[in-house]
Scaffold this motif. Structure first.
Motif, short mmCIF file in Angstrom:
data_model
loop_
_atom_site.label_atom_id
_atom_site.label_comp_id
_atom_site.label_asym_id
_atom_site.label_seq_id
_atom_site.Cartn_x
_atom_site.Cartn_y
_atom_site.Cartn_z
N GLU A 287 44.67 52.23 38.65
CA GLU A 287 43.36 52.72 38.22
C GLU A 287 43.57 53.99 37.39
N ILE A 288 43.00 54.03 36.22
CA ILE A 288 43.22 55.16 35.32
C ILE A 288 42.73 56.47 35.93
N LEU A 289 41.71 56.40 36.78
CA LEU A 289 41.19 57.63 37.40
C LEU A 289 42.16 58.25 38.39
N LYS A 290 43.18 57.50 38.83
CA LYS A 290 44.19 58.03 39.73
C LYS A 290 45.35 58.68 38.97
N VAL A 291 45.44 58.41 37.68
CA VAL A 291 46.55 58.91 36.86
C VAL A 291 46.21 60.31 36.35
N ARG A 292 47.10 61.25 36.58
CA ARG A 292 46.91 62.63 36.11
C ARG A 292 47.61 62.86 34.78
N GLU A 293 48.83 62.34 34.65
CA GLU A 293 49.55 62.46 33.38
C GLU A 293 50.78 61.57 33.40
N ILE A 294 51.33 61.38 32.21
CA ILE A 294 52.57 60.62 32.03
C ILE A 294 53.56 61.57 31.38
N ILE A 295 54.74 61.70 32.00
CA ILE A 295 55.75 62.61 31.45
C ILE A 295 57.06 61.86 31.27
N GLY A 296 57.84 62.32 30.34
CA GLY A 296 59.17 61.75 30.15
C GLY A 296 60.05 62.05 31.35
N LEU A 297 61.13 61.34 31.45
CA LEU A 297 62.05 61.56 32.55
C LEU A 297 62.62 62.96 32.46
N MET A 298 62.66 63.65 33.58
CA MET A 298 63.20 65.00 33.64
C MET A 298 64.13 65.09 34.83
N ASP A 299 64.79 66.23 34.99
CA ASP A 299 65.70 66.41 36.11
C ASP A 299 64.94 66.29 37.42
N ILE A 300 65.46 65.43 38.30
CA ILE A 300 64.87 65.23 39.62
C ILE A 300 65.85 65.79 40.65
N THR A 301 65.37 66.70 41.48
CA THR A 301 66.20 67.31 42.51
C THR A 301 66.15 66.44 43.76
N LYS A 302 67.30 65.91 44.14
CA LYS A 302 67.38 65.06 45.33
C LYS A 302 67.17 65.91 46.58
N VAL A 303 66.40 65.39 47.51
CA VAL A 303 66.15 66.07 48.78
C VAL A 303 66.91 65.30 49.86
N PRO A 304 67.77 65.98 50.60
CA PRO A 304 68.58 65.29 51.62
C PRO A 304 67.71 64.63 52.69
N ARG A 305 68.26 63.57 53.25
CA ARG A 305 67.68 62.87 54.40
C ARG A 305 66.30 62.27 54.12
N THR A 306 66.09 61.83 52.89
CA THR A 306 64.85 61.14 52.55
C THR A 306 65.18 59.68 52.29
N PRO A 307 64.19 58.80 52.42
CA PRO A 307 64.44 57.38 52.15
C PRO A 307 64.93 57.18 50.72
N GLU A 308 65.63 56.08 50.51
CA GLU A 308 66.20 55.79 49.19
C GLU A 308 65.15 55.73 48.09
N TYR A 309 63.93 55.27 48.42
CA TYR A 309 62.90 55.15 47.40
C TYR A 309 62.30 56.49 46.98
N ILE A 310 62.61 57.57 47.70
CA ILE A 310 62.19 58.90 47.28
C ILE A 310 63.32 59.48 46.43
N ARG A 311 63.09 59.58 45.12
CA ARG A 311 64.12 60.08 44.22
C ARG A 311 64.36 61.57 44.41
N GLY A 312 63.33 62.32 44.83
CA GLY A 312 63.44 63.75 45.01
C GLY A 312 62.17 64.43 44.56
N VAL A 313 62.32 65.65 44.02
CA VAL A 313 61.16 66.42 43.56
C VAL A 313 61.41 66.93 42.15
N ILE A 314 60.31 67.17 41.44
CA ILE A 314 60.39 67.79 40.12
C ILE A 314 59.56 69.07 40.14
N ASN A 315 59.88 69.95 39.21
CA ASN A 315 59.12 71.17 39.01
C ASN A 315 58.26 70.95 37.77
N LEU A 316 56.99 70.68 38.00
CA LEU A 316 56.08 70.41 36.89
C LEU A 316 55.16 71.62 36.71
#
Length: 189
Positions: free
Chosen positions: A37-66
């Motif tokens: 749903e477009i109303l749920k989308v805030r923005e689209i950004i290009g791929l950026m550095d993702i910081t991996k967070v230890p002990r998270t499920p594989e489907y969680i890539r990590g966090v970004i600083n936006l």
């Protein structure tokens, strides 16, 4: 938000069925097309550095600083058991607003490529098929039929479970506490 003549996505029609018609951002995972749903989308950004967070499920890539805000990033392909998303020039992060009992939070979803925004009419959307009791399809809003193709329309609020959302909140809090000086510095730049 309706246009005055048409109920918003999810509003009940005169027949009692939810009207799912509206605008959807469509994107690709592997060879399949999905929509949000477009109303749920805030923005689209290009791929950026993702910081991996230890002990998270594989489907969680990590966090970004936006822009000074820590946002968790979910790999939808991995969440849907479709393998890990390979990074290409088209790979991007769709930042969405996800609702939970405690309010809402922003989350990045890693997708292979964004396609387009489609206006899909309610009569073009069928309910998710029943696959039996062993397969939960609660995260599928419906199946959009557009130009002889099927778009799987996702309910982003249902893609993650309550325990997933609680873990993401805790992970974001930890990342903010651990990196607060760097985030403040990054926000000033």
């Amino acid at each position: 938000m309706g246009d005055g003549n048409r109920p918003g996505i999810g509003a009940k029609t005169a027949t009692g069925r939810r009207d799912l018609g509206g605008k959807y951002l469509t994107f690709r995972l592997a060879k399949e097309e999905y929509g949000l749903e477009i109303l749920k989308v805030r923005e689209i950004i290009g791929l950026m550095d993702i910081t991996k967070v230890p002990r998270t499920p594989e489907y969680i890539r990590g966090v970004i600083n936006l822009r000074g805000k820590v946002i968790p990033v979910l790999d939808l392909r991995t969440k849907f058991d479709m393998g890990i998303t390979e990074e290409t020039d088209e790979t991007c992060i769709v930042v969405v607003e996800v609702g939970s009992r405690d309010g809402s939070t922003q989350m990045g979803t890693l997708v292979d490529a964004v396609s387009e925004v489609l206006d899909i009419q309610g009569q073009q959307i069928e309910d998710a098929p029943a696959f039996g009791t062993g397969l939960a399809t609660r995260f599928i809003l419906g199946m959009g039929k557009v130009n002889n193709e099927v778009k799987i329309l996702l309910d982003i609020d249902e893609v993650l479970t309550t325990s997933d959302l609680a873990m993401l909140d805790a992970m974001t809090d930890q990342a903010c506490e651990a990196g607060a000086p760097q985030l403040e510095k990054a926000a000033m730049v």
